[in-house]
Enzyme design. Structure first.
Site, mmCIF file in Angstrom:
data_model
loop_
_atom_site.group_PDB
_atom_site.id
_atom_site.type_symbol
_atom_site.label_atom_id
_atom_site.label_comp_id
_atom_site.label_asym_id
_atom_site.label_seq_id
_atom_site.Cartn_x
_atom_site.Cartn_y
_atom_site.Cartn_z
ATOM 1 N N ARG A 176 -11.265 9.714 -4.708
ATOM 2 C CA ARG A 176 -10.372 9.974 -3.558
ATOM 3 C C ARG A 176 -8.904 9.669 -3.882
ATOM 4 N NH1 ARG A 176 -14.931 11.359 -2.336
ATOM 5 N NH2 ARG A 176 -15.939 11.102 -0.292
ATOM 6 N N CYS A 225 -14.614 10.236 6.790
ATOM 7 C CA CYS A 225 -14.612 8.772 6.669
ATOM 8 C C CYS A 225 -13.187 8.242 6.810
ATOM 9 C CB CYS A 225 -15.204 8.350 5.327
ATOM 10 S SG CYS A 225 -16.996 8.509 5.300
ATOM 11 N N GLU A 295 -8.832 5.845 3.929
ATOM 12 C CA GLU A 295 -8.942 7.164 3.299
ATOM 13 C C GLU A 295 -8.099 8.148 4.121
ATOM 14 O OE1 GLU A 295 -12.744 8.770 1.882
ATOM 15 O OE2 GLU A 295 -12.235 10.642 2.909
HETATM 16 N N1 EPU Z 1 -25.294 3.917 6.220
HETATM 17 C C1 EPU Z 1 -25.694 3.128 7.244
HETATM 18 N N2 EPU Z 1 -25.044 3.259 8.451
HETATM 19 C C2 EPU Z 1 -24.021 4.141 8.628
HETATM 20 C C3 EPU Z 1 -23.618 4.929 7.571
HETATM 21 C C4 EPU Z 1 -24.278 4.821 6.343
HETATM 22 O O1 EPU Z 1 -26.589 2.311 7.114
HETATM 23 O O2 EPU Z 1 -23.485 4.194 9.742
HETATM 24 C C5 EPU Z 1 -26.030 3.827 4.937
HETATM 25 C C6 EPU Z 1 -26.855 5.078 4.683
HETATM 26 O O3 EPU Z 1 -28.091 5.023 5.334
HETATM 27 C C7 EPU Z 1 -26.957 5.076 3.176
HETATM 28 C C8 EPU Z 1 -25.653 4.447 2.740
HETATM 29 O O4 EPU Z 1 -25.136 3.737 3.860
HETATM 30 O O5 EPU Z 1 -28.015 4.277 2.771
HETATM 31 C C9 EPU Z 1 -24.643 5.473 2.238
HETATM 32 O O6 EPU Z 1 -24.388 6.410 3.285
HETATM 33 P P1 EPU Z 1 -23.853 7.902 2.981
HETATM 34 O O7 EPU Z 1 -24.806 8.617 2.093
HETATM 35 O O8 EPU Z 1 -23.500 8.538 4.288
HETATM 36 O O9 EPU Z 1 -22.585 7.650 2.104
HETATM 37 P P2 EPU Z 1 -21.219 6.954 2.414
HETATM 38 O O10 EPU Z 1 -20.937 6.057 1.251
HETATM 39 O O11 EPU Z 1 -21.173 6.315 3.745
HETATM 40 C C10 EPU Z 1 -19.856 8.776 1.150
HETATM 41 C C11 EPU Z 1 -18.542 9.474 1.374
HETATM 42 C C12 EPU Z 1 -18.705 10.663 2.282
HETATM 43 C C13 EPU Z 1 -19.715 11.627 1.677
HETATM 44 C C14 EPU Z 1 -21.047 10.882 1.499
HETATM 45 C C15 EPU Z 1 -22.079 11.726 0.771
HETATM 46 C C16 EPU Z 1 -16.665 7.925 1.278
HETATM 47 C C17 EPU Z 1 -15.750 7.034 2.020
HETATM 48 N N3 EPU Z 1 -17.601 8.551 1.993
HETATM 49 O O12 EPU Z 1 -20.230 8.214 2.413
HETATM 50 O O13 EPU Z 1 -17.441 11.327 2.303
HETATM 51 O O14 EPU Z 1 -19.896 12.747 2.516
HETATM 52 O O15 EPU Z 1 -20.831 9.712 0.680
HETATM 53 O O16 EPU Z 1 -21.704 11.902 -0.554
HETATM 54 O O17 EPU Z 1 -16.542 8.063 0.061
HETATM 55 C C18 EPU Z 1 -15.335 11.356 3.422
HETATM 56 O O18 EPU Z 1 -14.845 10.978 2.351
HETATM 57 O O19 EPU Z 1 -14.619 11.608 4.418
HETATM 58 C C19 EPU Z 1 -16.773 11.503 3.518
HETATM 59 C C20 EPU Z 1 -17.387 11.786 4.648
#
Ligand code: EPU
Length: 301
Positions: A176, A225, A295
């Site tokens: 990012r 995010c 972000e």
């Molecule tokens: N989780 C929770 N509760 C929540 C959200 C997530 O327990 O409210 C848990 C999920 O169950 C999972 C873990 O956290 O076990 C990771 O969740 P997720 O796969 O949604 O990934 P993330 O790290 O929260 C990142 C990116 C997203 C991208 C997803 C999928 C960032 C800040 N976020 O989210 O990108 O879509 O991975 O690759 O890097 C963005 O940058 O705007 C964005 C949405």
């Protein structure tokens, strides 16, 4: 900010179009933001001169891409918004290379290339926004980051005041984050993509779409995010563990679907959203001793 008539006349001579009193709430995915005049940059070759005119008239400006990762201040804004007109389709493919306008829709680019048997970007399918915005922040999801595929970027370089073409190797793409300056303007990109049969790409796209639908509030107004993840962690998970889903300031609410998405559930103002961001940041600091980095890009003044 209102552009005076003599400046507007000069900008029009340079091929730019002026739109007066545009509401940025209508141009951002959060649905938040005040009003200002907008300059549509219809010609690339005159951008350096447009920038010189703005500088000589002390007109501050911000470049708005797809508007999907910004939180814009309320009220009359003290700067004008620059925008590239959307082009149709604004992309073409030659062998394994895709040539894409920065104003093109990111998801549209993924499907356009897929139909021509070029893959590697499946994870980006549901990421909202323009190709230029994705480039600037090295957008990514589900193991894909756009920077991996970039071979050349044509841009307006604020440092030189000229149009330049950078080779992919000369640009740093991190999580990012990129080495572009905040006031560089992305214009076009050349991407090298792996050959893959359309059907295979489609299968990958479907998997990503399902994951996204299951975990993100896609039908609500958000900027994706709000905070960057720390290495190896998920801020969404941390905020969720603090039981902050549903926590609100006015109509700015921590999504009950994904805790790193803060949604505008109606009439949220920029200050509501900023208070919510600060409040959550403070609670995470207190609980985990961790300083969260935004972000979302905040344009407060
Ligand atoms: N989780 C929770 N509760 C929540 C959200 C997530 O327990 O409210 C848990 C999920 O169950 C999972 C873990 O956290 O076990 C990771 O969740 P997720 O796969 O949604 O990934 P993330 O790290 O929260 C990142 C990116 C997203 C991208 C997803 C999928 C960032 C800040 N976020 O989210 O990108 O879509 O991975 O690759 O890097 C963005 O940058 O705007 C964005 C949405």
């Amino acid at each position: 900010m209102r552009i005076e008539e003599h400046v507007a006349a000069r900008l029009k001579e340079l091929g730019a179009e002026i739109r007066q009193g545009v509401s940025l709430a209508e141009q951002t995915s959060l649905g938040i933001g005040g009003a200002t005049d907008e300059i549509l940059l219809r010609r690339f070759d005159t951008i350096p001169e447009v920038m010189r005119v703005l500088a000589s008239e002390n007109i501050r400006h911000k470049f708005l891409g797809g508007g999907t990762n910004v939180l814009v201040a309320d009220g009359e804004l003290p700067w004008v918004a620059l925008h590239l007109p959307s082009t149709q389709p604004g992309m073409r493919v030659e062998g394994n290379m895709a040539y894409v306008d920065a104003s093109a829709d990111l998801g549209g680019m993924v499907t356009f290339c897929a139909k021509r048997d070029l893959g590697g970007m499946e994870g980006l399918i549901g990421v909202p926004g323009s190709v230029g915005g994705a480039l600037r922040m090295n957008a990514g999801a589900y193991g894909t980051q756009i920077g991996t595929h970039v071979r050349e970027v044509e841009l307006y370089r604020a440092a030189s005041g000229e149009l330049e073409t950078l080779r992919g190797n000369d640009i740093h793409f991190d999580y990012r984050h990129t080495s572009f300056a905040p006031d560089d303007v992305m214009l076009r990109v050349k991407l090298e993509l792996p050959s893959k049969p359309f059907k295979e790409i489609l299968a990958g796209i479907r998997v990503c779409n399902e994951k996204r639908r299951a975990s993100q509030p896609l039908n609500q107004k958000s900027a994706g995010c709000i905070f960057k993840n720390p290495p190896g962690g998920s801020v969404g998970k941390m905020i969720d563990e603090l039981k902050l889903k549903g926590h609100r300031v006015g109509d700015a609410i921590v999504s009950d679907r994904h805790a790193n998405f803060f949604v505008n559930a109606g009439q949220a103002s920029c200050s509501d959203m900023l208070k919510l961001i600060d409040d959550v940041r403070e609670r995470v600091r207190a609980a985990y001793g961790m300083e969260l980095e935004n972000e979302v890009i905040v344009w407060q003044n």
